[in-house]
Design an enzyme around this catalytic site. Structure first.
Site, mmCIF file in Angstrom:
data_model
loop_
_atom_site.group_PDB
_atom_site.id
_atom_site.type_symbol
_atom_site.label_atom_id
_atom_site.label_comp_id
_atom_site.label_asym_id
_atom_site.label_seq_id
_atom_site.Cartn_x
_atom_site.Cartn_y
_atom_site.Cartn_z
ATOM 1 N N TYR A 156 0.813 -1.219 0.000
ATOM 2 C CA TYR A 156 0.000 0.000 0.000
ATOM 3 C C TYR A 156 0.848 1.272 0.000
ATOM 4 O O TYR A 156 0.323 2.362 -0.156
ATOM 5 C CB TYR A 156 -0.897 0.046 1.243
ATOM 6 C CG TYR A 156 -1.915 -1.063 1.296
ATOM 7 C CD1 TYR A 156 -2.958 -1.121 0.382
ATOM 8 C CD2 TYR A 156 -1.832 -2.051 2.272
ATOM 9 C CE1 TYR A 156 -3.895 -2.143 0.431
ATOM 10 C CE2 TYR A 156 -2.763 -3.070 2.339
ATOM 11 C CZ TYR A 156 -3.791 -3.113 1.409
ATOM 12 O OH TYR A 156 -4.710 -4.115 1.465
ATOM 13 N N HIS B 128 -4.304 6.215 -1.431
ATOM 14 C CA HIS B 128 -4.948 6.174 -0.108
ATOM 15 C C HIS B 128 -3.935 6.400 1.016
ATOM 16 O O HIS B 128 -4.315 6.699 2.140
ATOM 17 C CB HIS B 128 -5.616 4.810 0.066
ATOM 18 C CG HIS B 128 -6.909 4.843 0.822
ATOM 19 N ND1 HIS B 128 -7.735 5.937 0.896
ATOM 20 C CD2 HIS B 128 -7.528 3.870 1.544
ATOM 21 C CE1 HIS B 128 -8.795 5.643 1.623
ATOM 22 N NE2 HIS B 128 -8.694 4.399 2.034
ATOM 23 N N TYR C 298 -4.920 -0.138 10.230
ATOM 24 C CA TYR C 298 -5.638 -0.033 8.964
ATOM 25 C C TYR C 298 -6.580 1.168 9.029
ATOM 26 O O TYR C 298 -7.004 1.605 10.091
ATOM 27 C CB TYR C 298 -6.387 -1.319 8.571
ATOM 28 C CG TYR C 298 -5.444 -2.389 8.101
ATOM 29 C CD1 TYR C 298 -4.903 -2.337 6.824
ATOM 30 C CD2 TYR C 298 -5.073 -3.424 8.939
ATOM 31 C CE1 TYR C 298 -4.014 -3.311 6.394
ATOM 32 C CE2 TYR C 298 -4.183 -4.407 8.519
ATOM 33 C CZ TYR C 298 -3.661 -4.332 7.242
ATOM 34 O OH TYR C 298 -2.780 -5.279 6.831
ATOM 35 N N ASN D 175 -9.718 1.945 8.357
ATOM 36 C CA ASN D 175 -11.061 2.036 8.926
ATOM 37 C C ASN D 175 -11.116 1.769 10.425
ATOM 38 O O ASN D 175 -12.197 1.693 10.996
ATOM 39 C CB ASN D 175 -12.037 1.131 8.157
ATOM 40 C CG ASN D 175 -11.594 -0.301 8.120
ATOM 41 O OD1 ASN D 175 -10.545 -0.652 8.666
ATOM 42 N ND2 ASN D 175 -12.373 -1.140 7.472
ATOM 43 N N ASN E 55 -13.525 6.387 5.334
ATOM 44 C CA ASN E 55 -13.645 5.432 6.448
ATOM 45 C C ASN E 55 -12.721 5.746 7.614
ATOM 46 O O ASN E 55 -13.057 5.483 8.769
ATOM 47 C CB ASN E 55 -13.401 4.002 5.952
ATOM 48 C CG ASN E 55 -14.546 3.518 5.092
ATOM 49 O OD1 ASN E 55 -15.674 3.963 5.228
ATOM 50 N ND2 ASN E 55 -14.242 2.614 4.171
#
Length: 188
Positions: A16, A21, A65, A67, A113
């Site tokens: 990631y 994001h 993470y 969320n 989120n």
């Protein structure tokens, strides 16, 4: 002594690292590099601490993470006794053109989120946030692929300058306050 908590939102893991994001992580990494310190593993994530103009600053990359970011934010606010008005969260935003930043002192989660979880865990949406535009160049239904996709070559070229600009906005927030920072950095 006013203490500050700067939070960059992203997802942990190398796959990631360079996705849209994760721009929150990239922004706080630039801030920490600029302040000539480094992150170390701690509770709920990677943490760096420094003083800026005699003000203690804690910088957090949650490892929960995206969320579940609220647990990490709440933990560090309580641990360091940081009031909500001194919390500054950096996140990506699909509704802004690439590289545009928008700073607000409060507001809705805008469907993000990470922000949604922070607001749920803090039971409050009155914290400063910087939204970094990642654009919305995707076909309908492809939003997740887009935000978890890597930057375009053109974006990669412009990213260092924009991340440096975000780091300057954070330092302005710490020293000059939210209103001055919004006036000097919004939409630029």
């Amino acid at each position: 002594m006013q203490k500050y908590l700067i939070v960059g939102l992203g997802n942990i893991g190398e796959k990631y690292r360079y996705t849209r994001h994760n721009v929150g992580f990239l922004a706080v990494e630039e801030l920490v590099r600029k302040m000539e310190t480094q992150f170390s593993s701690s509770n709920f994530g990677e943490v760096a601490q420094f003083k800026y103009k005699a003000r203690p600053v804690t910088v957090l990359k949650p490892n929960t993470y995206m969320n579940l970011s609220g647990d990490a934010v709440r933990f560090w606010m309580l641990k360091e006794n940081i009031p909500i008005e001194n919390v500054f969260v950096i996140t990506d935003d699909l509704n802004l053109p690439f590289g545009t930043i928008r700073i607000r002192g409060k507001g809705s989660d805008g469907g993000h989120n990470g922000l949604k979880d922070i607001q749920n865990k803090l039971q409050n949406q009155n914290y400063a946030r910087l939204r970094f535009g990642v654009g919305n160049e995707f076909e309908q239904g492809r939003q997740v692929d887009y935000v978890l996709g890597i930057w375009s070559e053109e974006e990669v070229e412009k990213l260092p300058e924009r991340l440096n600009f975000v780091a300057d906005a954070v330092l302005s927030f710490i020293f000059s306050g939210l209103n001055n920072t919004m006036n000097n950095f919004n939409g630029k």
